[in-house]
Design a protein around this motif. Structure first.
Motif, PDB file in Angstrom:
ATOM      1  N   GLY A  20       0.816  -1.203   0.000  1.00 20.57           N
ATOM      2  CA  GLY A  20       0.000   0.000   0.000  1.00 20.57           C
ATOM      3  C   GLY A  20       0.849   1.253   0.000  1.00 20.57           C
ATOM      4  N   TRP A  21       1.949   1.263   0.749  1.00 19.21           N
ATOM      5  CA  TRP A  21       2.857   2.406   0.763  1.00 19.21           C
ATOM      6  C   TRP A  21       3.501   2.611  -0.588  1.00 19.21           C
ATOM      7  CZ3 TRP A  21       8.108   2.020  -0.242  1.00 19.21           C
ATOM      8  CH2 TRP A  21       8.832   3.208  -0.110  1.00 19.21           C
ATOM      9  N   ALA A  22       3.922   1.478  -1.193  1.00 18.10           N
ATOM     10  CA  ALA A  22       4.609   1.585  -2.480  1.00 18.10           C
ATOM     11  C   ALA A  22       3.660   2.061  -3.571  1.00 18.10           C
ATOM     12  CB  ALA A  22       5.211   0.234  -2.861  1.00 18.10           C
ATOM     13  N   ALA A  23       2.414   1.543  -3.523  1.00 24.78           N
ATOM     14  CA  ALA A  23       1.461   1.911  -4.561  1.00 24.78           C
ATOM     15  C   ALA A  23       1.112   3.397  -4.501  1.00 24.78           C
ATOM     16  CB  ALA A  23       0.203   1.070  -4.434  1.00 24.78           C
ATOM     17  N   PRO A 740       2.966  -6.589  -8.496  1.00 21.16           N
ATOM     18  CA  PRO A 740       4.342  -6.117  -8.295  1.00 21.16           C
ATOM     19  C   PRO A 740       4.333  -4.784  -7.565  1.00 21.16           C
ATOM     20  CG  PRO A 740       3.668  -5.774 -10.569  1.00 21.16           C
ATOM     21  CD  PRO A 740       2.558  -6.539  -9.914  1.00 21.16           C
ATOM     22  N   ILE A 741       5.413  -4.493  -6.866  1.00 19.03           N
ATOM     23  CA  ILE A 741       5.571  -3.213  -6.185  1.00 19.03           C
ATOM     24  C   ILE A 741       6.397  -2.314  -7.092  1.00 19.03           C
ATOM     25  CG2 ILE A 741       6.535  -2.062  -4.175  1.00 19.03           C
ATOM     26  CD1 ILE A 741       5.888  -4.503  -2.544  1.00 19.03           C
ATOM     27  N   GLN A 742       5.776  -1.246  -7.582  1.00 16.97           N
ATOM     28  CA  GLN A 742       6.392  -0.435  -8.624  1.00 16.97           C
ATOM     29  C   GLN A 742       7.701   0.223  -8.182  1.00 16.97           C
ATOM     30  OE1 GLN A 742       5.194  -0.546 -11.588  1.00 16.97           O
ATOM     31  NE2 GLN A 742       3.329  -1.657 -11.059  1.00 16.97           N
ATOM     32  N   ARG A 743       7.770   0.587  -6.926  1.00 13.83           N
ATOM     33  CA  ARG A 743       8.942   1.318  -6.458  1.00 13.83           C
ATOM     34  C   ARG A 743      10.171   0.446  -6.305  1.00 13.83           C
ATOM     35  NH1 ARG A 743      10.027   6.548  -5.974  1.00 13.83           N
ATOM     36  NH2 ARG A 743      10.886   6.308  -3.895  1.00 13.83           N
ATOM     37  N   ILE A 744       9.959  -0.858  -6.196  1.00 12.29           N
ATOM     38  CA  ILE A 744      11.086  -1.756  -5.949  1.00 12.29           C
ATOM     39  C   ILE A 744      11.134  -2.784  -7.064  1.00 12.29           C
ATOM     40  CG2 ILE A 744      12.193  -3.307  -4.301  1.00 12.29           C
ATOM     41  CD1 ILE A 744      10.526  -2.019  -2.121  1.00 12.29           C
ATOM     42  N   LYS A 745      12.107  -2.689  -7.908  1.00 16.02           N
ATOM     43  CA  LYS A 745      12.238  -3.601  -9.033  1.00 16.02           C
ATOM     44  C   LYS A 745      12.394  -5.044  -8.547  1.00 16.02           C
ATOM     45  CE  LYS A 745      15.555  -4.926 -12.575  1.00 16.02           C
ATOM     46  NZ  LYS A 745      16.878  -4.637 -13.141  1.00 16.02           N
ATOM     47  N   GLY A 746      11.596  -5.944  -9.136  1.00 18.38           N
ATOM     48  CA  GLY A 746      11.708  -7.362  -8.825  1.00 18.38           C
ATOM     49  C   GLY A 746      10.917  -7.814  -7.621  1.00 18.38           C
ATOM     50  N   MET A 747      10.134  -6.923  -6.996  1.00 21.04           N
ATOM     51  CA  MET A 747       9.392  -7.305  -5.799  1.00 21.04           C
ATOM     52  C   MET A 747       7.903  -7.440  -6.119  1.00 21.04           C
ATOM     53  SD  MET A 747       9.358  -5.682  -1.950  1.00 21.04           S
ATOM     54  CE  MET A 747      10.940  -6.456  -1.577  1.00 21.04           C
ATOM     55  N   ARG A 748       7.286  -8.447  -5.505  1.00 21.90           N
ATOM     56  CA  ARG A 748       5.872  -8.715  -5.697  1.00 21.90           C
ATOM     57  C   ARG A 748       5.249  -9.060  -4.351  1.00 21.90           C
ATOM     58  NH1 ARG A 748       2.421  -9.874  -9.756  1.00 21.90           N
ATOM     59  NH2 ARG A 748       0.631 -11.191  -9.228  1.00 21.90           N
ATOM     60  N   VAL A 749       3.993  -8.631  -4.167  1.00 15.42           N
ATOM     61  CA  VAL A 749       3.281  -8.915  -2.935  1.00 15.42           C
ATOM     62  C   VAL A 749       2.029  -9.711  -3.258  1.00 15.42           C
ATOM     63  CG1 VAL A 749       1.964  -6.756  -2.989  1.00 15.42           C
ATOM     64  CG2 VAL A 749       2.309  -7.934  -0.815  1.00 15.42           C
ATOM     65  N   ASN A 750       1.721 -10.695  -2.419  1.00 12.84           N
ATOM     66  CA  ASN A 750       0.499 -11.474  -2.515  1.00 12.84           C
ATOM     67  C   ASN A 750      -0.163 -11.484  -1.139  1.00 12.84           C
ATOM     68  OD1 ASN A 750       0.558 -13.016  -5.318  1.00 12.84           O
ATOM     69  ND2 ASN A 750       2.633 -13.055  -4.501  1.00 12.84           N
ATOM     70  N   ARG A 781       2.526 -12.646   1.394  1.00 14.80           N
ATOM     71  CA  ARG A 781       3.860 -13.094   0.992  1.00 14.80           C
ATOM     72  C   ARG A 781       4.516 -12.032   0.128  1.00 14.80           C
ATOM     73  NH1 ARG A 781       2.816 -17.068  -2.346  1.00 14.80           N
ATOM     74  NH2 ARG A 781       3.772 -16.234  -4.242  1.00 14.80           N
ATOM     75  N   LEU A 782       5.780 -11.785   0.390  1.00 17.29           N
ATOM     76  CA  LEU A 782       6.583 -10.874  -0.419  1.00 17.29           C
ATOM     77  C   LEU A 782       7.650 -11.676  -1.148  1.00 17.29           C
ATOM     78  CD1 LEU A 782       7.213  -7.744   1.852  1.00 17.29           C
ATOM     79  CD2 LEU A 782       5.941  -7.812  -0.296  1.00 17.29           C
ATOM     80  N   ASP A 783       7.752 -11.459  -2.446  1.00 19.81           N
ATOM     81  CA  ASP A 783       8.783 -12.110  -3.257  1.00 19.81           C
ATOM     82  C   ASP A 783       9.674 -11.050  -3.869  1.00 19.81           C
ATOM     83  OD1 ASP A 783       7.831 -14.997  -3.263  1.00 19.81           O
ATOM     84  OD2 ASP A 783       6.051 -13.974  -4.002  1.00 19.81           O
ATOM     85  N   TYR A 784      10.964 -11.255  -3.732  1.00 19.74           N
ATOM     86  CA  TYR A 784      11.935 -10.327  -4.324  1.00 19.74           C
ATOM     87  C   TYR A 784      12.972 -11.116  -5.098  1.00 19.74           C
ATOM     88  CZ  TYR A 784      15.766  -7.012  -4.856  1.00 19.74           C
ATOM     89  OH  TYR A 784      16.760  -6.239  -5.381  1.00 19.74           O
ATOM     90  N   THR A 788      19.198 -12.877 -11.870  1.00 24.02           N
ATOM     91  CA  THR A 788      19.525 -14.273 -11.584  1.00 24.02           C
ATOM     92  C   THR A 788      20.425 -14.405 -10.367  1.00 24.02           C
ATOM     93  OG1 THR A 788      21.429 -14.159 -13.099  1.00 24.02           O
ATOM     94  CG2 THR A 788      19.325 -14.898 -14.015  1.00 24.02           C
ATOM     95  N   LYS A 789      20.697 -13.320  -9.674  1.00 26.24           N
ATOM     96  CA  LYS A 789      21.666 -13.361  -8.585  1.00 26.24           C
ATOM     97  C   LYS A 789      21.036 -13.725  -7.247  1.00 26.24           C
ATOM     98  CE  LYS A 789      25.292 -12.070 -10.984  1.00 26.24           C
ATOM     99  NZ  LYS A 789      26.435 -13.003 -11.182  1.00 26.24           N
ATOM    100  N   PHE A 790      19.914 -13.142  -6.954  1.00 29.37           N
ATOM    101  CA  PHE A 790      19.397 -13.239  -5.588  1.00 29.37           C
ATOM    102  C   PHE A 790      17.875 -13.270  -5.616  1.00 29.37           C
ATOM    103  CE2 PHE A 790      18.041 -11.278  -1.553  1.00 29.37           C
ATOM    104  CZ  PHE A 790      18.688 -12.116  -0.666  1.00 29.37           C
ATOM    105  N   ASP A 791      17.291 -14.143  -4.814  1.00 28.59           N
ATOM    106  CA  ASP A 791      15.846 -14.110  -4.641  1.00 28.59           C
ATOM    107  C   ASP A 791      15.521 -14.473  -3.206  1.00 28.59           C
ATOM    108  OD1 ASP A 791      14.732 -17.081  -4.507  1.00 28.59           O
ATOM    109  OD2 ASP A 791      16.278 -17.079  -6.059  1.00 28.59           O
ATOM    110  N   VAL A 792      14.472 -13.841  -2.692  1.00 28.03           N
ATOM    111  CA  VAL A 792      14.055 -14.065  -1.315  1.00 28.03           C
ATOM    112  C   VAL A 792      12.544 -13.902  -1.259  1.00 28.03           C
ATOM    113  CG1 VAL A 792      14.400 -11.635  -0.704  1.00 28.03           C
ATOM    114  CG2 VAL A 792      14.386 -13.368   1.093  1.00 28.03           C
ATOM    115  N   ASN A 793      11.911 -14.703  -0.437  1.00 22.23           N
ATOM    116  CA  ASN A 793      10.485 -14.491  -0.195  1.00 22.23           C
ATOM    117  C   ASN A 793      10.204 -14.684   1.282  1.00 22.23           C
ATOM    118  OD1 ASN A 793       9.238 -17.321   0.262  1.00 22.23           O
ATOM    119  ND2 ASN A 793      10.474 -17.602  -1.587  1.00 22.23           N
ATOM    120  N   ALA A 794       9.339 -13.830   1.776  1.00 22.94           N
ATOM    121  CA  ALA A 794       8.943 -13.860   3.185  1.00 22.94           C
ATOM    122  C   ALA A 794       7.435 -13.936   3.249  1.00 22.94           C
ATOM    123  CB  ALA A 794       9.454 -12.615   3.909  1.00 22.94           C
ATOM    124  N   GLY A 795       6.936 -14.747   4.148  1.00 20.27           N
ATOM    125  CA  GLY A 795       5.497 -14.931   4.250  1.00 20.27           C
ATOM    126  C   GLY A 795       5.038 -15.032   5.690  1.00 20.27           C
ATOM    127  N   ALA A 796       3.780 -14.714   5.894  1.00 26.70           N
ATOM    128  CA  ALA A 796       3.157 -14.848   7.211  1.00 26.70           C
ATOM    129  C   ALA A 796       1.738 -15.344   7.013  1.00 26.70           C
ATOM    130  CB  ALA A 796       3.157 -13.515   7.957  1.00 26.70           C
TER     131      ALA A 796
END
Length: 935
Positions: A20-23, A740-750, A781-784, A788-796
């Motif tokens: 919501g902040w990013a949007a 996707p979160i527009q302000r942060i390249k490669g990040m997506r929220v579900n 869940r957040l996916d970043y 091809t170097k780095f990926d991380v996802n965090a969920g609750a």
């Protein structure tokens, strides 16, 4: 409040609020218009925004009918604009202003020196009700499986047990190039096929087989994924082999080989391990086992019977089966193998089939804490048990389809299974009264060995008449199921109030047999170009026989126990016929109809020379509406009715005393259940913004619901019998959103929210107990992913369960399950990568608090040319905290089950990927959209 939020909710709050902040950050919008040299608008061109640093894809869109395109809420900096179209040369420019005006594209000529773009494809396209993902636009690690690829697709989720969900619904079937792959088990494809072999992933709601043949949509859907293979992987053999060994003598091996061509498919899979990774899933278990041989699924006549299981991992008849959310319970050694094939013999004939074999050896140590509710108070049961189970299962399927001529087609489908099992359980059960004093205690050891086999066949003849839309289909159905088992019941029960005891030592043997056959016909008649009438008729007959003999053992003498022994013959048959009207429009499809079903149940008890003969008549209306709001949005409403016949086990008046403190008995007077089911589904996918939204709502109202009646005597021995109660309600709703979160390249929220409601009735000592359960889940869940170097996802995920009892309101249950996950993978170099995952679970309830942190880590070295070799060191459960805990609140009890399970171990694995050499230039498939230019 029972569950204070405290700091545990901080992570969930932050994850939910970030999007919501990013949007809210909207620095600028970008727009333009495409036209040719004459100024005529160019629609349907692919418009992409790329990063100026590495040309990775940031945004994608297509030009509209007037040639206009736009991108909204972009971070304020420069981009590479790339435009492609089949009829025009590629356009590429650096852009840093919001209004680009009219961009004129140059038509392609015949000059061989002109740049030609190949391999350029939109990451996501929408065709009617099919979402297609271009696999090369979603990066995965080297040697990754399809499962990892699916995790990266918007709107698709893969649970910890491998279950695939799309838009909130479970994917029931995965096809490969439109063809069956190991039957109906999606995991066979997701866990065995290589991600780099996939050209496109197509997600759609598959129509019923009858609809696909007749061309008349009946509204029946099955969530399906089709994996379209790359041409290079249709020219040879590809696959993966791995072998690993570790601490505590842990080992794991896996092999899969595939050969795909246009008219031919062959796949070979195999697994061998002792780390609780089974070679079969829940669906396979029911296919292998004889559980359905005594069930009522084939008797319903108006719908299907479903089996529901509480909790995460558990066991059925002593076999640990992963049911979602956790690793398998206990300790499991397993080996499996399978062969899948498809062959187009000629233009008119094709065959396909598969064979699977599984061998499992499991040990389950379980502690059960159960609170039982009575009108006069409550009592508690504690049980410690050890169960060992050995199973050898075979499954075979074979299908033939042949086109007799231009208007007639036959299809013959067959499945067969064979199971051999050995089962032993020992347990100590203690029951405590309302005052906390020990009332009874039971020690028992049960041993059983048995085998089962089944055969099911369906022969279909389909005919198309000269008039378009007029069709006739006839299906002949035959099924055969048999199982038998024999064993020993050895129990010692003590009753402390009366200071008495009894012993049970018995030989128990049981045989069950079932034969079913029937006929189903469909006739469709076009009334106009868009409306159709369908007539259907079905007849099915089920013949069941069960024979149980129990002998009491005293010394060397065996005496038949007439009370526990019984023979039961059961016949169930029905006639069902009806009419349906269907309208197929451009945007709306409507199907409505009414079936009439007349069913008869005949039962005979030879030992007591008694019988029963009963008939049931039902009207079965249905209504299905599908409305396509736009190319990527649709709304579905379904209403249907069904009849569920009681199972053979529920009907036969045989006492089951395998647990002498908890006795069950059948009820031949049961009536069928009648269900009204409503569902509403909405789906929206924005292919240009990669945003998806879906909502599902279901409600089932059941009359004559089959429930349980329990009587508890003064010694707290429970006798349970199935009975009909007036009604029951089950309902749930689930909504989900991803962007996707527009302000942060490669990040997506579900994010998702779900609510489930159940209202049931049970009988306890002749008193009616009404149970209301509300379960609320909230997840995010957040996916970043950074190239091809780095990926991380965090969920609750939070799940709150609230259960209320009418008999004992003081025993109402409220318990909360919190699950927090963090997964990260970092490719340090082209040949080294590290990974780590944390699964932190918090279980809280009335005077209860349990925390279970599970931490896994790995380091991988890629070797050999094109990284086809992989050496991986894995550390599983580094904190040595793994335990499986299942909690459930039922109609008259609450229980918690703890299972000792596989904990900390280390495993060193070598994996080799056999890749098709034809036309392959290395392992570079996951670098976004690729351009190949010829100058």
């Amino acid at each position: 409040m029972i569950f204070p939020m405290k700091n545990r909710y901080l992570l969930l709050f932050l994850l939910t609020m970030i999007s919501g902040w990013a949007a809210a950050q909207t620095p600028w919008n970008l727009k333009g218009k495409l036209a040719d040299s004459s100024g005529i608008a160019i629609p349907n061109a692919s418009v992409m925004l790329l990063d100026t640093k590495d040309s990775t894809l940031i945004e994608f869109s297509t030009s509209g009918t007037n040639g206009e395109f736009s991108f909204k809420k972009l971070p304020l900096h420069a981009y590479i604009l790339r435009i492609t179209h089949l009829s025009f040369s590629e356009y590429e420019a650096l852009v840093n202003k919001p209004d680009l005006g009219t961009i004129r594209l140059k038509a392609k000529g015949n000059d061989l020196n002109e740049v030609i773009v190949k391999g350029e494809k939109a990451p996501v396209t929408m065709r009617h009700d099919t979402v297609e993902f271009n696999a090369d636009s979603f990066k995965t690690r080297p040697n990754a499986t399809v499962e990892e690829l699916l995790k990266r697709l918007p709107g698709v989720e893969v649970e910890s047990d491998g279950t695939v969900k799309a838009h909130g619904k479970e994917v029931q079937r995965i096809l490969v190039d439109g063809k069956e792959f190991f039957g109906t088990d999606p995991k066979m494809a997701t866990k065995n096929l290589a991600a780099e072999a996939i050209k496109a992933v197509q997600l759609f709601d598959r129509k019923s087989e009858q609809s696909r043949f007749s061309g008349v949509d009946d509204g029946t859907r099955e969530k399906t994924i089709n994996l379209e293979l790359k041409e290079d992987f249709k020219k040879g053999i590809f696959g993966t082999g791995s072998a690993g060994y570790g601490s505590q003598h842990r080992y794991a091996g896996r092999l899969n080989l595939n050969r795909f061509a246009k008219d031919q498919q062959f796949s070979l899979v195999g697994t061998l391990n002792n780390i609780n990774q089974q070679g079969f899933t829940m669906n396979d278990y029911f296919n292998f086992s004889s559980i359905n041989s005594s069930g009522g699924g084939g008797m319903s006549g108006g719908g299907t019977r479903t089996t529901s299981v509480q909790g995460g991992s558990g066991s059925i008849n002593g076999v640990p089966v992963n049911m979602g959310g956790q690793t398998s319970a206990g300790f499991v050694n397993s080996g499996s193998g399978g062969l899948n094939f498809y062959q187009q013999l000629n233009k008119k004939t094709k065959i396909d089939g598969n064979y699977l074999i599984n061998n499992t050896n499991s040990t389950v140590d379980k502690h059960l804490d159960k609170e039982n509710y009575l009108e006069s108070g409550n009592y508690k049961s504690l049980q410690n048990s050890n169960t060992t189970n050995k199973n050898l299962n075979h499954r075979l399927s074979f299908n033939l389809e042949h086109q007799l001529d231009s208007v007639n087609t036959i299809r013959w489908t067959n499945t067969a299974s064979l199971t051999n099992s050995n089962f032993q359980t020992s347990s100590l059960t203690q029951t405590y009264g309302t005052g906390g004093n020990l009332r009874n205690e039971g020690n028992r050891i049960n041993q059983y060995a048995g085998d089962a086999y089944s055969l099911n066949s369906n022969f279909a003849l389909r005919h198309r008449f000269a008039k378009k839309g007029r069709t006739l289909t006839a299906n002949l159905i035959f099924g055969l199921n048999n199982d038998q088992r024999s064993g020993v019941i050895n129990a010692l029960n003590q009753y402390f109030d009366t200071n008495t005891a009894d012993t049970t030592l018995q030989n128990d043997s049981q045989k069950n047999g079932k034969i079913n056959y029937g006929l189903t016909t469909f006739y469709t008649e076009p009334l106009s170009k868009r409306s159709f009438l369908e007539a259907n008729y079905s007849y099915q007959k089920n013949l069941n026989n069960t024979n149980r003999e129990v002998y009491d053992i005293k010394g060397e003498r065996s005496t038949l126990n007439n009370q526990l022994s019984n023979t039961y013959d059961n016949q169930y048959y029905y006639h069902r016929g009806g009419l349906s009207y269907r309208y197929v429009g451009n945007q709306i499809n409507i199907s409505t109809g009414l079936n009439v079903q007349e069913a008869t149940l005949v039962g005979r008890f030879p030992r007591t020379e008694t019988s029963l003969n009963r008939s049931f008549g039902n009207l079965l209306p249905n209504l299905r509406i599908r409305y396509d709001l736009a190319n990527s949005r649709n709304l579905n409403f379904n209403y249907e009715t069904s009849v569920n016949q009681p199972s053979l086990t529920q009907l036969q008046p045989i006492i089951n005393n395998t647990d002498p403190l908890n006795i069950t008995i059948g009820n031949p007077n049961l009536r069928p259940e009648y269900n009204h089911s409503f569902s509403l589904n909405y789906f929206s996918f924005n292919t240009t913004r990669f945003r998806n939204f879906f909502g599902n709502a279901f409600l089932t109202y059941t009359t004559n619901k089959i429930s349980s009646s329990q009587s508890v005597n003064e010694q707290l021995v429970t006798t349970t019998q199935s009975v009909n109660v007036p009604n029951a309600i089950q309902g749930n709703t689930f909504i989900g959103f991803g962007s996707p979160i527009q302000r942060i390249k490669g990040m997506r929220v579900n994010a998702n929210l779900g609510v489930t409601y159940n209202r049931g009735i049970s009988i306890i000592n002749n008193a009616e107990n009404r149970t209301n359960t509300v379960a609320t889940t909230l997840g995010t869940r957040l996916d970043y992913r950074n190239d091809t170097k780095f990926d991380v996802n965090a969920g609750a995920n939070l799940s709150l369960n609230q259960t209320q009892y009418s008999l004992q309101s003081a025993m109402n249950q409220n318990y909360l399950t919190q699950r927090y996950t963090l997964d990260a993978n970092w490719n340090l170099t082209q040949t080294w990568s590290i990974g780590s995952s944390v699964n932190y679970q918090v279980l809280t309830g009335n005077n209860y608090n349990q925390k279970i942190p599970i931490w896994n880590a790995s380091i991988t070295k890629y070797i050999l040319k094109n990284n086809v070799g992989e050496i991986k060191l894995s550390a599983i459960d580094l904190l040595n905290r793994n335990v499986v805990i299942n909690r459930s609140a039922q109609v008259n009890y609450y229980q918690e089950e703890r299972v000792t399970s596989l904990a900390r171990y280390f495993l060193l694995t070598f994996t080799y990927s056999l890749k098709n050499k034809a036309g392959m230039g290395g392992n570079n498939r996951r670098n976004g959209p690729q351009m190949i230019r010829f100058n």
